[in-house]
Design a protein around this motif. Structure first.
Motif, mmCIF file in Angstrom:
data_model
loop_
_atom_site.group_PDB
_atom_site.id
_atom_site.type_symbol
_atom_site.label_atom_id
_atom_site.label_comp_id
_atom_site.label_asym_id
_atom_site.label_seq_id
_atom_site.Cartn_x
_atom_site.Cartn_y
_atom_site.Cartn_z
ATOM 1 N N ASN A 31 0.816 -1.218 0.000
ATOM 2 C CA ASN A 31 0.000 0.000 0.000
ATOM 3 C C ASN A 31 0.854 1.274 0.000
ATOM 4 N N ARG A 32 2.028 1.203 0.603
ATOM 5 C CA ARG A 32 2.936 2.360 0.579
ATOM 6 C C ARG A 32 3.657 2.471 -0.762
ATOM 7 N N SER A 33 4.163 1.336 -1.246
ATOM 8 C CA SER A 33 5.033 1.371 -2.430
ATOM 9 C C SER A 33 4.295 1.770 -3.700
ATOM 10 N N ILE A 34 2.992 1.451 -3.809
ATOM 11 C CA ILE A 34 2.272 1.755 -5.053
ATOM 12 C C ILE A 34 2.146 3.261 -5.294
ATOM 13 N N HIS A 35 2.287 4.066 -4.225
ATOM 14 C CA HIS A 35 2.215 5.520 -4.404
ATOM 15 C C HIS A 35 3.573 6.118 -4.786
ATOM 16 N N GLU A 36 4.607 5.274 -4.737
ATOM 17 C CA GLU A 36 5.946 5.729 -5.116
ATOM 18 C C GLU A 36 6.261 5.417 -6.576
ATOM 19 N N VAL A 37 5.446 4.565 -7.197
ATOM 20 C CA VAL A 37 5.663 4.188 -8.592
ATOM 21 C C VAL A 37 4.906 5.166 -9.493
ATOM 22 N N ILE A 38 5.628 5.924 -10.290
ATOM 23 C CA ILE A 38 5.010 6.926 -11.168
ATOM 24 C C ILE A 38 4.917 6.371 -12.588
ATOM 25 N N LEU A 39 3.704 6.421 -13.131
ATOM 26 C CA LEU A 39 3.436 5.897 -14.474
ATOM 27 C C LEU A 39 3.187 7.053 -15.441
ATOM 28 N N LYS A 40 3.511 6.830 -16.689
ATOM 29 C CA LYS A 40 3.288 7.870 -17.706
ATOM 30 C C LYS A 40 2.425 7.311 -18.841
ATOM 31 N N VAL A 54 -7.053 11.901 -20.059
ATOM 32 C CA VAL A 54 -5.630 11.721 -20.386
ATOM 33 C C VAL A 54 -4.819 11.774 -19.092
ATOM 34 N N LEU A 55 -4.130 10.696 -18.821
ATOM 35 C CA LEU A 55 -3.303 10.625 -17.607
ATOM 36 C C LEU A 55 -1.834 10.616 -18.035
ATOM 37 N N THR A 56 -1.255 11.796 -18.134
ATOM 38 C CA THR A 56 0.139 11.873 -18.581
ATOM 39 C C THR A 56 1.114 11.395 -17.515
ATOM 40 N N GLU A 57 0.733 11.596 -16.249
ATOM 41 C CA GLU A 57 1.583 11.147 -15.143
ATOM 42 C C GLU A 57 0.723 10.909 -13.915
ATOM 43 N N ILE A 58 0.822 9.709 -13.364
ATOM 44 C CA ILE A 58 0.001 9.355 -12.200
ATOM 45 C C ILE A 58 0.689 8.221 -11.458
ATOM 46 N N SER A 59 0.506 8.170 -10.144
ATOM 47 C CA SER A 59 1.092 7.064 -9.376
ATOM 48 C C SER A 59 0.257 5.803 -9.576
ATOM 49 N N LEU A 60 0.895 4.666 -9.399
ATOM 50 C CA LEU A 60 0.187 3.389 -9.498
ATOM 51 C C LEU A 60 -0.945 3.331 -8.474
ATOM 52 N N GLY A 61 -0.706 3.901 -7.286
ATOM 53 C CA GLY A 61 -1.732 3.907 -6.240
ATOM 54 C C GLY A 61 -2.961 4.692 -6.653
ATOM 55 N N SER A 62 -2.759 5.886 -7.227
ATOM 56 C CA SER A 62 -3.894 6.706 -7.668
ATOM 57 C C SER A 62 -4.656 6.035 -8.803
ATOM 58 N N LEU A 63 -3.910 5.387 -9.713
ATOM 59 C CA LEU A 63 -4.569 4.681 -10.816
ATOM 60 C C LEU A 63 -5.407 3.520 -10.287
ATOM 61 N N LEU A 64 -4.857 2.809 -9.307
ATOM 62 C CA LEU A 64 -5.596 1.691 -8.705
ATOM 63 C C LEU A 64 -6.914 2.193 -8.098
ATOM 64 N N ILE A 65 -6.848 3.309 -7.397
ATOM 65 C CA ILE A 65 -8.050 3.898 -6.792
ATOM 66 C C ILE A 65 -9.066 4.264 -7.874
ATOM 67 N N LEU A 66 -8.598 4.888 -8.952
ATOM 68 C CA LEU A 66 -9.485 5.281 -10.052
ATOM 69 C C LEU A 66 -10.214 4.077 -10.646
ATOM 70 N N GLN A 117 -2.694 4.546 3.986
ATOM 71 C CA GLN A 117 -1.419 4.829 3.305
ATOM 72 C C GLN A 117 -1.596 5.654 2.026
ATOM 73 N N PHE A 118 -2.784 6.216 1.810
ATOM 74 C CA PHE A 118 -2.941 7.109 0.649
ATOM 75 C C PHE A 118 -1.854 8.178 0.704
ATOM 76 N N ARG A 119 -1.148 8.380 -0.417
ATOM 77 C CA ARG A 119 -0.088 9.380 -0.464
ATOM 78 C C ARG A 119 -0.156 10.161 -1.767
ATOM 79 N N SER A 120 -0.079 11.481 -1.670
ATOM 80 C CA SER A 120 -0.014 12.353 -2.855
ATOM 81 C C SER A 120 -1.024 11.948 -3.921
ATOM 82 N N LEU A 121 -2.269 11.809 -3.508
ATOM 83 C CA LEU A 121 -3.299 11.394 -4.446
ATOM 84 C C LEU A 121 -3.391 12.369 -5.618
ATOM 85 N N HIS A 122 -3.478 11.827 -6.811
ATOM 86 C CA HIS A 122 -3.685 12.621 -8.013
ATOM 87 C C HIS A 122 -5.011 13.385 -7.859
ATOM 88 N N GLN A 123 -5.075 14.605 -8.377
ATOM 89 C CA GLN A 123 -6.282 15.408 -8.187
ATOM 90 C C GLN A 123 -7.521 14.721 -8.760
#
Length: 593
Positions: free
Chosen positions: A335-344, A353-365, A397-403
């Motif tokens: 749960n912590r690490s998925i917010h550290e992985v940045i996807l493009k 259009v998701l030009t840049e988002i963390s794996l954690g935020s994408l999972l939530i979406l 463990q939500f971290r830096s959630l994408h807007q």
């Protein structure tokens, strides 16, 4: 090879087939084998031809094993030897496919029973006796067949020149299998319908995976646990040098890196997703290894894509993908690490259009999208529960959630709020109508209201968990909360939500006050700056502590009632070159997904 040709209609009178199915013993060095396999006939290519082949070989098939069950045990052992002991070469590829397919056919009697079989002749021989020592070797070989994804050799590559000395049994089989003679035996007891299957790059890998899933889901015998499941539960990484406990039977080692890579690459199929679920749920060694990987996105992204295309997937595939996520989110490190992985540039996510988002935020979406799809289409409570459980496990463990992820969390709450108000209004109108007419039965709005309030409560707990544990890491969620603060007014005094609303109400009031002090006409950037400053200033002890949200996946009682029909539906729809008459299928309905 193939100097003698034979028509399907001539097979019942073929002297060599009669001798093969007769009672007389034939030495493995007897020239009979090469003579038998020198016959060829056109391989069936249509349902009609397959039906003719089955009808033509009924007498041959019935005479095999008719006098003694021991022949079946002998044959199963020989099939296991073929699968595990013959090296995989161009000349042996077809034999391996046929051996695996034949084992699937022997176990397919389950298809013709409505109830889950708890004992059969095949069960009896596979669970004990001479077949048992092959358990770990068979499971290991089937796994490696899946991992390697070996493609079939080009036409002609498996044909050997005729051996002047008879060539031995192995070479006879290798050269003769191309004639299609083995099809006679693999088709025994099956019908005429060919299931529509996609083009497969590796029939051996596909067939091996299906057999592995069938074996793993055999029911335990009264006095013997399923040894194939035991093997799947206990195998270790080849790099793990620790000794196996003596209490673990059928143990073996396999290359986990290769297994992980294959699982990541093959998640488009139901059966690969089911294997991933099985390993994560049942093998703690595999689960620990996967959770320690630093490239977890390679596994998670294909699972999210399955959920994203929920409209195109069958419900079982969606369930398996969702349960995999739930199992993964039980681990705080994940749960912590998925917010550290940045996807493009996530190309398959088309809503935005998701030009840049963390794996954690994408999972939530993706999980929220699945919930919203379920609310408007299938309305499956089981799906809701598992989606919310996965979000709840991650919330602390939500971290830096994408807007956009933050917006979708609040948008989902908005949708639930509207649904709650609608059901409440319907219940009120229905109650008024019942006062004037005693004859009309009332719909069960109370139950609907109860379900929707449970979901709302869960969403409030998820938002609260994020605010109390990581408010300063999530300014976008606070922003979305403030932007839609009116949504929460009606729940402040509601008896079902009063306690959980305390923290949310405090956060809204605190930050609203700071924004008011800053003046009107604030830019988005300025609002976010004020939120970040306020997050530092807000005393943590003012937020009431609640128990940590943690949900664990537990299989239902009698899981075989779900998994065995599911596995056999995959076999029916995906096995290469095997056909069953749909009219004879009892285990599941033919429109079952």
């Amino acid at each position: 090879m193939g100097s003698n040709s034979s028509r399907i209609g001539d097979l019942p009178k073929n002297e060599y087939l009669k001798k093969l199915s007769g009672t007389e013993s034939v030495s493995e060095n007897d020239p009979f084998w090469n003579q038998l396999l020198s016959f060829s006939f056109p391989a069936p290519t249509s349902s009609t031809e397959l039906k003719l082949l089955e009808e033509a070989t009924v007498s041959v098939c019935r005479s095999l094993g008719s006098d003694s069950e021991d022949l079946l045990e002998e044959l199963l052992c020989c099939l296991m030897q073929l699968i595990t002991d013959i090296p995989l070469l161009d000349i042996t590829y077809e034999i391996s496919v046929e051996a695996v397919s034949t084992m699937v056919v022997f176990l397919s009697c389950q298809l013709f029973h409505k109830e889950v079989l708890r004992q059969s002749i095949s069960h009896k021989y596979l669970m004990r006796g001479r077949c048992l020592p092959y358990t770990s070797k068979l499971v290991k070989t089937l796994l490696y067949n899946f991992i390697r994804q070996e493609k079939p050799p080009p036409p002609g590559a498996h044909v050997l020149p005729q051996q002047s000395d008879g060539g031995g049994l192995l070479y006879g089989l290798a050269s003769g299998v191309a004639t299609g003679l083995w099809t006679v035996f693999t088709l025994g007891g099956v019908g005429s319908k060919a299931a529509a299957t996609p083009e497969l790059s590796s029939p051996l890998a596909n067939q091996s995976l299906l057999l592995l899933l069938v074996l793993a889901n055999l029911t335990d015998a009264a006095d013997t646990p399923n040894p194939y499941r035991q093997a799947i539960m206990s195998f270790k990484n080849t790099q793990d040098s620790s000794p196996f406990p003596s209490s673990i039977p059928h143990a073996f080692q396999i290359n986990f890196n290769s297994l992980y890579t294959a699982l990541c690459e093959q998640q488009t199929s139901d059966q690969a997703t089911l294997l991933l679920y099985t390993l994560l749920h049942q093998n703690s060694n595999v689960r620990t290894y996967m959770l320690a990987r630093t490239d977890m996105e390679n596994l998670v992204l294909p699972i999210l894509e399955i959920l994203y295309h929920v409209e195109e997937r069958n419900s079982h595939h969606v369930y398996m993908a969702l349960i995999i996520l739930l199992i993964l989110t039980e681990d705080d490190g994940f749960n912590r690490s998925i917010h550290e992985v940045i996807l493009k540039n996530i190309t398959w996510y088309s809503e935005r259009v998701l030009t840049e988002i963390s794996l954690g935020s994408l999972l939530i979406l993706v999980v929220i999208r699945t919930i919203q799809y379920n609310m408007t289409r299938t309305r499956d409570k089981y799906l809701h529960t598992n989606c919310l459980a996965a979000l709840a496990n991650m919330s602390a463990q939500f971290r830096s959630l994408h807007q956009y992820a933050a917006q979708r969390i609040i948008s989902l709450f908005s949708l639930l709020s509207k649904k709650h108000n609608k059901v409440l209004e319907q219940a009120t109108q229905s109650l008024r109508g019942s006062l004037s007419s005693n004859d009309v039965p009332l719909p069960d709005y109370a139950q609907d209201l109860n379900v929707i309030e449970e979901v709302i409560r869960m969403m409030l707990e998820i938002i609260n968990s994020c605010l109390t544990n990581s408010l300063h890491h999530n300014p976008n969620l606070v922003y979305a909360l403030l932007y839609k603060r009116d949504l929460f007014e009606q729940f402040r005094t509601h008896p079902s939500f009063q306690d959980i609303m305390q923290n949310i109400d405090l956060v809204i009031t605190f930050f609203s006050s700071r924004l008011l002090q800053a003046g009107a006409e604030l830019s988005v950037e300025r609002v976010l700056e004020i939120i970040k400053q306020g997050a530092v200033a807000l005393p943590k002890d003012r937020l009431k502590k609640f128990p940590e949200l943690k949900f664990k996946y537990v299989e239902e009682e009698q899981p075989e009632e779900f998994f065995i029909p599911y596995v056999w539906s995959l076999v029916y729809n995906s096995a290469v070159g095997l056909y069953w008459n749909p009219q004879d299928i009892q285990l599941f309905t033919m429109d079952s997904d």
